[in-house]
Design an enzyme around this catalytic site. Structure first.
Site, mmCIF file in Angstrom:
data_model
loop_
_atom_site.group_PDB
_atom_site.id
_atom_site.type_symbol
_atom_site.label_atom_id
_atom_site.label_comp_id
_atom_site.label_asym_id
_atom_site.label_seq_id
_atom_site.Cartn_x
_atom_site.Cartn_y
_atom_site.Cartn_z
ATOM 1 N N THR A 113 45.891 34.818 38.515
ATOM 2 C CA THR A 113 46.932 35.623 37.856
ATOM 3 C C THR A 113 47.950 36.118 38.894
ATOM 4 O O THR A 113 47.698 36.104 40.099
ATOM 5 C CB THR A 113 46.314 36.846 37.148
ATOM 6 O OG1 THR A 113 45.725 37.700 38.136
ATOM 7 C CG2 THR A 113 45.253 36.438 36.128
ATOM 8 N N GLU A 152 48.722 39.096 39.536
ATOM 9 C CA GLU A 152 48.163 40.233 40.289
ATOM 10 C C GLU A 152 47.287 39.741 41.438
ATOM 11 O O GLU A 152 47.324 40.294 42.541
ATOM 12 C CB GLU A 152 47.341 41.141 39.351
ATOM 13 C CG GLU A 152 48.168 41.921 38.332
ATOM 14 C CD GLU A 152 48.706 41.062 37.194
ATOM 15 O OE1 GLU A 152 48.126 40.002 36.895
ATOM 16 O OE2 GLU A 152 49.735 41.457 36.610
ATOM 17 N N GLU A 190 44.986 29.621 37.099
ATOM 18 C CA GLU A 190 45.076 29.247 38.525
ATOM 19 C C GLU A 190 45.378 30.471 39.396
ATOM 20 O O GLU A 190 46.054 30.365 40.412
ATOM 21 C CB GLU A 190 46.155 28.170 38.747
ATOM 22 C CG GLU A 190 45.925 26.882 37.991
ATOM 23 C CD GLU A 190 44.813 26.026 38.572
ATOM 24 O OE1 GLU A 190 44.481 26.244 39.763
ATOM 25 O OE2 GLU A 190 44.272 25.189 37.845
ATOM 26 N N GLY A 199 65.981 34.945 16.344
ATOM 27 C CA GLY A 199 64.773 34.766 15.542
ATOM 28 C C GLY A 199 64.265 33.340 15.582
ATOM 29 O O GLY A 199 63.064 33.090 15.520
ATOM 30 N N HIS A 205 68.188 32.434 21.542
ATOM 31 C CA HIS A 205 67.961 31.749 20.269
ATOM 32 C C HIS A 205 67.701 32.727 19.122
ATOM 33 O O HIS A 205 67.608 32.303 17.967
ATOM 34 C CB HIS A 205 66.773 30.782 20.384
ATOM 35 C CG HIS A 205 67.124 29.507 21.066
ATOM 36 N ND1 HIS A 205 67.302 29.416 22.424
ATOM 37 C CD2 HIS A 205 67.354 28.263 20.578
ATOM 38 C CE1 HIS A 205 67.624 28.174 22.749
ATOM 39 N NE2 HIS A 205 67.659 27.455 21.654
HETATM 40 C C1 FAD Z 1 44.632 28.106 28.446
HETATM 41 C C2 FAD Z 1 43.697 28.395 29.595
HETATM 42 C C3 FAD Z 1 43.107 27.331 30.259
HETATM 43 C C4 FAD Z 1 42.236 27.570 31.335
HETATM 44 N N1 FAD Z 1 41.672 26.503 31.966
HETATM 45 C C5 FAD Z 1 40.820 26.711 32.965
HETATM 46 C C6 FAD Z 1 40.186 25.607 33.613
HETATM 47 O O1 FAD Z 1 40.417 24.444 33.293
HETATM 48 N N2 FAD Z 1 39.301 25.857 34.609
HETATM 49 C C7 FAD Z 1 39.012 27.142 34.990
HETATM 50 O O2 FAD Z 1 38.202 27.318 35.910
HETATM 51 N N3 FAD Z 1 39.592 28.192 34.392
HETATM 52 C C8 FAD Z 1 40.482 28.027 33.386
HETATM 53 N N4 FAD Z 1 41.081 29.097 32.765
HETATM 54 C C9 FAD Z 1 40.672 30.448 33.173
HETATM 55 C C10 FAD Z 1 41.749 31.122 34.001
HETATM 56 O O3 FAD Z 1 41.743 30.644 35.320
HETATM 57 C C11 FAD Z 1 41.453 32.640 33.940
HETATM 58 O O4 FAD Z 1 41.863 33.067 32.648
HETATM 59 C C12 FAD Z 1 42.203 33.387 35.020
HETATM 60 O O5 FAD Z 1 41.651 33.143 36.286
HETATM 61 C C13 FAD Z 1 42.140 34.916 34.773
HETATM 62 O O6 FAD Z 1 40.822 35.330 34.633
HETATM 63 P P1 FAD Z 1 40.389 36.183 33.341
HETATM 64 O O7 FAD Z 1 40.978 35.555 32.118
HETATM 65 O O8 FAD Z 1 38.922 36.367 33.422
HETATM 66 O O9 FAD Z 1 41.125 37.565 33.516
HETATM 67 P P2 FAD Z 1 40.549 38.835 34.274
HETATM 68 O O10 FAD Z 1 40.065 38.420 35.639
HETATM 69 O O11 FAD Z 1 39.623 39.543 33.359
HETATM 70 O O12 FAD Z 1 41.891 39.647 34.463
HETATM 71 C C14 FAD Z 1 42.443 40.444 33.399
HETATM 72 C C15 FAD Z 1 43.662 41.147 33.973
HETATM 73 O O13 FAD Z 1 43.255 42.005 35.030
HETATM 74 C C16 FAD Z 1 43.972 41.686 36.207
HETATM 75 N N5 FAD Z 1 43.117 41.852 37.373
HETATM 76 C C17 FAD Z 1 41.886 41.326 37.564
HETATM 77 N N6 FAD Z 1 41.393 41.666 38.761
HETATM 78 C C18 FAD Z 1 42.354 42.425 39.354
HETATM 79 C C19 FAD Z 1 42.444 43.073 40.609
HETATM 80 N N7 FAD Z 1 41.461 43.021 41.512
HETATM 81 N N8 FAD Z 1 43.580 43.765 40.881
HETATM 82 C C20 FAD Z 1 44.592 43.804 39.978
HETATM 83 N N9 FAD Z 1 44.566 43.230 38.767
HETATM 84 C C21 FAD Z 1 43.455 42.539 38.458
HETATM 85 C C22 FAD Z 1 44.403 40.240 36.052
HETATM 86 O O14 FAD Z 1 45.548 39.951 36.838
HETATM 87 C C23 FAD Z 1 44.713 40.199 34.567
HETATM 88 O O15 FAD Z 1 45.992 40.684 34.325
HETATM 89 C C24 FAD Z 1 41.973 28.892 31.733
HETATM 90 C C25 FAD Z 1 42.616 29.959 31.059
HETATM 91 C C26 FAD Z 1 43.476 29.713 30.016
HETATM 92 C C27 FAD Z 1 44.152 30.902 29.336
#
Ligand code: FAD
Length: 79
Positions: free
Chosen positions: A54, A56, A52, A29, A27
Site C-alpha cells: 500500500t 502507506e 503490491e 455522472g 465526465h
Molecule cells: C484485487 C486484489 C488482488 C490481489 N492479489 C494478490 C496476489 O495475487 N498475491 C498476493 O500476495 N496478494 C494479493 N493481494 C493482496 C494485497 O497485496 C493486499 O491487499 C495488500 O498488501 C494490503 O494488505 P491488506 O489488504 O491486508 O491491508 P492491511 O495490511 O490490513 O492494511 C489496511 C490499511 O492499513 C494501512 N496500514 C497497514 N499497516 C500499516 C502501517 N504499519 N502503517 C501505516 N498504515 C498501515 C494500509 O496501508 C491500509 O491502508 C491482492 C489484493 C487485491 C485487492
C-alpha cells in the site's frame, strides 16, 4: 534499490489516482456509470494504491531507508 522502487511505485500509483479522479469528474455522472470506460479505469487504478504494498507501506519503506542510509538513497544514477 528498495527506496527507489518504493518511490516509483508510490509516485506512479498516486499520480494515476489523481489523474483518473479528475477524468471521472470531467465526465460527471457518466464517469460513475459502469457503461463508461472511465468508471472501469477508476476502479482498476484505485487498487494500485493497495496491492503490491500500500502507499502507506511504501512511505514506511522510503522513510526507513532515509533513516538508515540518508538522502543519498534518493539520488538516481546519471547517464
Ligand atoms: C484485487 C486484489 C488482488 C490481489 N492479489 C494478490 C496476489 O495475487 N498475491 C498476493 O500476495 N496478494 C494479493 N493481494 C493482496 C494485497 O497485496 C493486499 O491487499 C495488500 O498488501 C494490503 O494488505 P491488506 O489488504 O491486508 O491491508 P492491511 O495490511 O490490513 O492494511 C489496511 C490499511 O492499513 C494501512 N496500514 C497497514 N499497516 C500499516 C502501517 N504499519 N502503517 C501505516 N498504515 C498501515 C494500509 O496501508 C491500509 O491502508 C491482492 C489484493 C487485491 C485487492
Amino acid at each position: 534499490m528498495h527506496a527507489k522502487a518504493s518511490i516509483a511505485k508510490l509516485a506512479a500509483s498516486e499520480a494515476s489516482g489523481r489523474v483518473i479522479d479528475r477524468c471521472l469528474q470531467i465526465h460527471g455522472g457518466r464517469g460513475y456509470d459502469r457503461s463508461y470506460a472511465v468508471e472501469r479505469l477508476y476502479r482498476e487504478l484505485r487498487v494500485d494504491r493497495i496491492w503490491e504494498g500500500t502507499s502507506e507501506i511504501q512511505r514506511l519503506i522510503i522513510a526507513n531507508e532515509l533513516i538508515k542510509r540518508g538522502s543519498g538513497v534518493l539520488h538516481l544514477p546519471t547517464a
